[in-house]
Every structure is written in C-alpha cells, then in structure tokens.
Design a protein around this motif. Structure first.
Motif, PDB file in Angstrom:
ATOM      1  N   ASN A  95       0.808  -1.213   0.000  1.00  0.00           N
ATOM      2  CA  ASN A  95       0.000   0.000   0.000  1.00  0.00           C
ATOM      3  C   ASN A  95       0.839   1.260   0.000  1.00  0.00           C
ATOM      4  O   ASN A  95       0.441   2.274  -0.584  1.00  0.00           O
ATOM      5  N   LYS A  96       2.001   1.209   0.615  1.00  0.00           N
ATOM      6  CA  LYS A  96       2.904   2.366   0.570  1.00  0.00           C
ATOM      7  C   LYS A  96       3.326   2.649  -0.866  1.00  0.00           C
ATOM      8  O   LYS A  96       3.291   3.803  -1.329  1.00  0.00           O
ATOM      9  N   ASN A  97       3.710   1.602  -1.584  1.00  0.00           N
ATOM     10  CA  ASN A  97       4.095   1.768  -2.989  1.00  0.00           C
ATOM     11  C   ASN A  97       2.920   2.250  -3.834  1.00  0.00           C
ATOM     12  O   ASN A  97       3.079   3.086  -4.734  1.00  0.00           O
ATOM     13  N   LEU A  98       1.751   1.707  -3.546  1.00  0.00           N
ATOM     14  CA  LEU A  98       0.556   2.088  -4.308  1.00  0.00           C
ATOM     15  C   LEU A  98       0.178   3.543  -4.063  1.00  0.00           C
ATOM     16  O   LEU A  98      -0.200   4.258  -4.995  1.00  0.00           O
ATOM     17  N   SER A  99       0.270   3.989  -2.830  1.00  0.00           N
ATOM     18  CA  SER A  99      -0.067   5.378  -2.514  1.00  0.00           C
ATOM     19  C   SER A  99       0.776   6.349  -3.339  1.00  0.00           C
ATOM     20  O   SER A  99       0.264   7.329  -3.894  1.00  0.00           O
ATOM     21  N   VAL A 100       2.070   6.061  -3.439  1.00  0.00           N
ATOM     22  CA  VAL A 100       2.965   6.913  -4.223  1.00  0.00           C
ATOM     23  C   VAL A 100       2.549   6.926  -5.685  1.00  0.00           C
ATOM     24  O   VAL A 100       2.521   7.979  -6.341  1.00  0.00           O
ATOM     25  N   LYS A 101       2.196   5.763  -6.210  1.00  0.00           N
ATOM     26  CA  LYS A 101       1.825   5.669  -7.633  1.00  0.00           C
ATOM     27  C   LYS A 101       0.518   6.394  -7.922  1.00  0.00           C
ATOM     28  O   LYS A 101       0.389   7.086  -8.947  1.00  0.00           O
ATOM     29  N   VAL A 102      -0.475   6.247  -7.042  1.00  0.00           N
ATOM     30  CA  VAL A 102      -1.760   6.936  -7.246  1.00  0.00           C
ATOM     31  C   VAL A 102      -1.555   8.450  -7.229  1.00  0.00           C
ATOM     32  O   VAL A 102      -2.102   9.171  -8.077  1.00  0.00           O
ATOM     33  N   SER A 103      -0.769   8.937  -6.291  1.00  0.00           N
ATOM     34  CA  SER A 103      -0.490  10.372  -6.247  1.00  0.00           C
ATOM     35  C   SER A 103       0.168  10.837  -7.542  1.00  0.00           C
ATOM     36  O   SER A 103      -0.156  11.910  -8.077  1.00  0.00           O
ATOM     37  N   GLN A 104       1.089  10.064  -8.064  1.00  0.00           N
ATOM     38  CA  GLN A 104       1.769  10.414  -9.313  1.00  0.00           C
ATOM     39  C   GLN A 104       0.780  10.534 -10.466  1.00  0.00           C
ATOM     40  O   GLN A 104       0.810  11.506 -11.230  1.00  0.00           O
ATOM     41  N   VAL A 105      -0.099   9.535 -10.584  1.00  0.00           N
ATOM     42  CA  VAL A 105      -1.075   9.543 -11.679  1.00  0.00           C
ATOM     43  C   VAL A 105      -1.990  10.760 -11.582  1.00  0.00           C
ATOM     44  O   VAL A 105      -2.254  11.445 -12.582  1.00  0.00           O
ATOM     45  N   GLY A 117      -6.327  -7.465  -7.235  1.00  0.00           N
ATOM     46  CA  GLY A 117      -5.964  -7.278  -5.852  1.00  0.00           C
ATOM     47  C   GLY A 117      -7.203  -7.279  -4.960  1.00  0.00           C
ATOM     48  O   GLY A 117      -8.336  -7.111  -5.365  1.00  0.00           O
ATOM     49  N   ASP A 118      -6.911  -7.557  -3.659  1.00  0.00           N
ATOM     50  CA  ASP A 118      -8.007  -7.542  -2.680  1.00  0.00           C
ATOM     51  C   ASP A 118      -8.233  -6.119  -2.173  1.00  0.00           C
ATOM     52  O   ASP A 118      -7.472  -5.203  -2.487  1.00  0.00           O
ATOM     53  N   HIS A 119      -9.287  -5.957  -1.353  1.00  0.00           N
ATOM     54  CA  HIS A 119      -9.714  -4.607  -0.998  1.00  0.00           C
ATOM     55  C   HIS A 119      -8.830  -3.947   0.058  1.00  0.00           C
ATOM     56  O   HIS A 119      -9.028  -2.767   0.380  1.00  0.00           O
ATOM     57  N   SER A 120      -7.843  -4.675   0.580  1.00  0.00           N
ATOM     58  CA  SER A 120      -6.895  -4.009   1.472  1.00  0.00           C
ATOM     59  C   SER A 120      -6.123  -2.914   0.739  1.00  0.00           C
ATOM     60  O   SER A 120      -5.606  -1.984   1.362  1.00  0.00           O
ATOM     61  N   ILE A 121      -6.070  -2.993  -0.598  1.00  0.00           N
ATOM     62  CA  ILE A 121      -5.334  -1.973  -1.359  1.00  0.00           C
ATOM     63  C   ILE A 121      -6.052  -0.623  -1.345  1.00  0.00           C
ATOM     64  O   ILE A 121      -5.483   0.384  -1.779  1.00  0.00           O
ATOM     65  N   GLY A 122      -7.283  -0.594  -0.817  1.00  0.00           N
ATOM     66  CA  GLY A 122      -7.974   0.682  -0.661  1.00  0.00           C
ATOM     67  C   GLY A 122      -7.231   1.632   0.260  1.00  0.00           C
ATOM     68  O   GLY A 122      -7.377   2.860   0.152  1.00  0.00           O
ATOM     69  N   VAL A 123      -6.423   1.091   1.158  1.00  0.00           N
ATOM     70  CA  VAL A 123      -5.613   1.960   2.021  1.00  0.00           C
ATOM     71  C   VAL A 123      -4.664   2.800   1.170  1.00  0.00           C
ATOM     72  O   VAL A 123      -4.550   4.018   1.339  1.00  0.00           O
ATOM     73  N   GLY A 124      -3.986   2.153   0.232  1.00  0.00           N
ATOM     74  CA  GLY A 124      -3.027   2.865  -0.606  1.00  0.00           C
ATOM     75  C   GLY A 124      -3.670   3.805  -1.599  1.00  0.00           C
ATOM     76  O   GLY A 124      -3.187   4.920  -1.816  1.00  0.00           O
ATOM     77  N   THR A 125      -4.790   3.383  -2.220  1.00  0.00           N
ATOM     78  CA  THR A 125      -5.416   4.240  -3.226  1.00  0.00           C
ATOM     79  C   THR A 125      -6.006   5.498  -2.596  1.00  0.00           C
ATOM     80  O   THR A 125      -5.822   6.602  -3.107  1.00  0.00           O
ATOM     81  N   VAL A 126      -6.683   5.333  -1.473  1.00  0.00           N
ATOM     82  CA  VAL A 126      -7.301   6.499  -0.820  1.00  0.00           C
ATOM     83  C   VAL A 126      -6.238   7.399  -0.210  1.00  0.00           C
ATOM     84  O   VAL A 126      -6.320   8.632  -0.299  1.00  0.00           O
ATOM     85  N   ASP A 127      -5.222   6.808   0.394  1.00  0.00           N
ATOM     86  CA  ASP A 127      -4.141   7.618   0.960  1.00  0.00           C
ATOM     87  C   ASP A 127      -3.450   8.431  -0.130  1.00  0.00           C
ATOM     88  O   ASP A 127      -3.183   9.628   0.044  1.00  0.00           O
ATOM     89  N   GLY A 128      -3.172   7.781  -1.264  1.00  0.00           N
ATOM     90  CA  GLY A 128      -2.532   8.494  -2.364  1.00  0.00           C
ATOM     91  C   GLY A 128      -3.398   9.595  -2.931  1.00  0.00           C
ATOM     92  O   GLY A 128      -2.907  10.668  -3.306  1.00  0.00           O
ATOM     93  N   HIS A 129      -4.704   9.357  -2.990  1.00  0.00           N
ATOM     94  CA  HIS A 129      -5.626  10.371  -3.488  1.00  0.00           C
ATOM     95  C   HIS A 129      -5.720  11.538  -2.506  1.00  0.00           C
ATOM     96  O   HIS A 129      -5.677  12.713  -2.895  1.00  0.00           O
TER      97      HIS A 129
END
Length: 345
Positions: A95-105, A117-129
C-alpha cells in the motif's frame, strides 16, 4: 426536480467548466492478495488486461490512456506483534508503494484507475488520493463495510479493515501498527458513503450509526432505486458539488449471479445494470478522479464464471470513464449518409 438537474442549475458557469470529466486515464495494477486468505486475486490485473481493458477503453471517444504497469509487491513477510492482523508488513509495503503511484497519476492530470488485488489496497489508493486532494469524498461500493479493526474482525484479514485504517475518527481504536508509520489516518469518515451493503458486522453497524455515515444497503436501494440512492449520498457529502470523488468498487457488491468469481460473494446484490447506472451518474458530475476495482478472483469458478465476472468489471470501469450505452455519433456528422440508387437500363 432531481438532484442532478438541481446541481447543474445551482452551479456557476465557471464551476461547470472546471468540472468537466477528465479525458486522461492512468491504469495501475496491484497483484496483491495477502489481505485475505484465498489464492487468485493477485492474477486479476493480468486477467483484466488480457480481456481487453486497454482496447475497450479506447472505444471511448477522446480517452487518453496510459498503463503504468503493476506496483512493486514485496515477497518477504516478516513477523510482527499485532494480534489478529494477518500479513501486516506485506499489506503495509504494498500500500505504501501504491499510494505513491496513485499520487503520481493524479498529479499528471489523469483519473487513477487501480485494478486489484483484494480490498486491502484501498488503504493505498485512498491515501494516495488524499495526499493530492484533501477535500475528496469516498464512495465505497461493497457488500461489506470493511470498517472492522483487528479487535472486531472475526477473520483477521486486512481486506475487511481498510476503511477503519483510513479514517481519523477511528485512529484511537488501533494499537501501534509496526511498518504502518508511513500512513497517518487523516481522511474523515464524514466524507464517506456506502452503496450495496448486505453483510455488515455488529461493530461496523455501530460505527456507521455513530458517525451518521450515509449507507445505502440493498434493502434501501430496492426501495429508492440506485439513482436516488447515489444522488442522496452525493448531496449529503458534497452539497455544493465541489469535491473530487473516489469510487472504491468491490466486485462482490454485484449479485453472485453477475460476478461469481470473487472470494466473499453474497447473494442479493446489485445488478450489473444498477452498477453501470451508478458509475454513469458519478461520471456525469465531472468530478470522478479515482476508481478502484477489486476482489475479482479468476481462480474461482469455471471459465464462464471468470469471463462473466471480468466482463462485469470492464463494464463498470467503462461506465465510470464515459462510455455511452446510447452510442456516440461520429464527430462532424449531422445526418446519416443517404445512398442513391439508379435504375439500370
């Protein structure tokens, strides 16, 4: 007058111009499944791409698509002393890696489309947003509320905890979480709405009631319809129509007949037509900035089940990105071509 018409009427021309739907999209794959116990969701990004994700999105006129590939997923788990919270270090690192990527996009002016992926990845997507748009609102489309803590969860699976990890109002209910120092809960539960609920634990219901979260369970949708349900949520969370929208869509929000290849299926869910309408309404606001599509599990069911589930996911993404079920007219063409026939001698 319905909410959409009222919303448009009350917006100034300047505001309407600022909130035209984005025509640039960034695709992110997250082949991660350690937030739950079944094998298969990790191959969903590859399966969705193989089913024609990019080509189908290109059918939407004017859409600029960039595939950012998959985020890096760690493969070494480390033991941590947190009760009833499986694979926390792996969940945290992914999720840490995902947060960085979502912010970049998002910073590149694209709608962030994340395929789990499972819904635990919502932590990274929402944090990045949130790190890009602090005024964002979150629509959680799911059969489950995913707002358990490690103390209230029966399974210990983190895919049932992402909302509780994200919202600042519940931060005091958590112990110290080793490896999660990068993620500070700042998102407010006052900016959260639910659609499609039908399997909610007692403590989750308590949290929803305590914080007056707009939550349209299936019985509410049956009574009011999907249009009134989502419009009510949008109006309550964002009455002025000025906030970016994030939709986190769990495929198990759909009825099992619509999406059988998922790990925690619950009968009696949304029809695909209701889900498409939901996404069309949100797209029409012009404010959709992020979509998560999670919990597709190609390892479950037969070929027909897998195909049906992936196709449903593609329909949902397309509806959120501007695909018109009415069809689109070729640009610059006002009339149908008329062919003239001449009687031969």
């Amino acid at each position: 007058m319905n909410f959409v018409k009222t919303f448009v009427r009350n917006m100034s021309r300047k505001q309407l111009k600022n909130w035209e739907p984005l025509k640039k999209v960034g695709i992110i794959g997250v082949p991660f499944e350690k937030g739950q116990k079944k094998y298969g969701v990790s191959v969903a990004p590859a399966a969705v791409r193989s089913a024609g994700l990019i080509d189908q999105l290109k059918e939407i006129h004017g859409l600029d698509i960039k595939d950012y590939g998959d985020v890096e997923i760690p493969n070494r788990d480390e033991p941590v002393d947190v009760e009833n919270m499986s694979h926390l270090p792996l969940v945290s690192a992914a999720n840490k890696n995902l947060s960085v990527k979502v912010s970049q996009v998002l910073k590149e002016g694209r709608v962030a489309v994340t395929i789990g992926g499972d819904h635990s990845i919502g932590v990274g997507t929402v944090d990045g947003h949130y790190k890009v748009n602090e005024d964002m609102i979150l629509i959680w489309v799911d059969a489950h509320a995913d707002i358990n803590t490690n103390k209230t969860s029966e399974s210990g699976s983190v895919h049932g905890m992402p909302v509780a990890l994200l919202v600042k109002e519940l931060s005091d209910y958590w112990p110290y979480l080793p490896t999660m120092d990068w993620q500070v809960p700042q998102f407010s539960i006052k900016n959260l709405g639910y659609v499609g609920l039908r399997s909610v634990d007692e403590y989750e219901r308590l949290a929803i009631e305590k914080y007056d979260v707009p939550a349209f369970a299936m019985e509410d949708i049956e009574e009011y319809g999907i249009k009134k349900s989502i419009n009510h949520i949008l109006q309550k969370l964002d009455p002025d129509g000025t906030k970016p929208i994030h939709v986190s869509f769990d495929i198990d929000s759909l009825d099992s007949l619509e999406a059988p290849s998922t790990g925690t299926s619950v009968r009696g869910g949304l029809t695909l037509r209701e889900a498409i309408k939901l996404m069309e309404i949100i797209y029409a606001t012009g404010r959709l900035r992020a979509i998560d599509l999670v919990e597709i599990n190609p390892a479950l069911g037969n070929d027909t089940d897998r195909k049906r589930t992936i196709e449903a996911g593609l329909c949902i993404l397309k509806a959120g990105l501007g695909f018109s079920r009415r069809g689109t007219m070729p640009r610059g063409v006002l009339d149908l071509p008329v062919q003239t026939f001449h009687k031969s001698d």
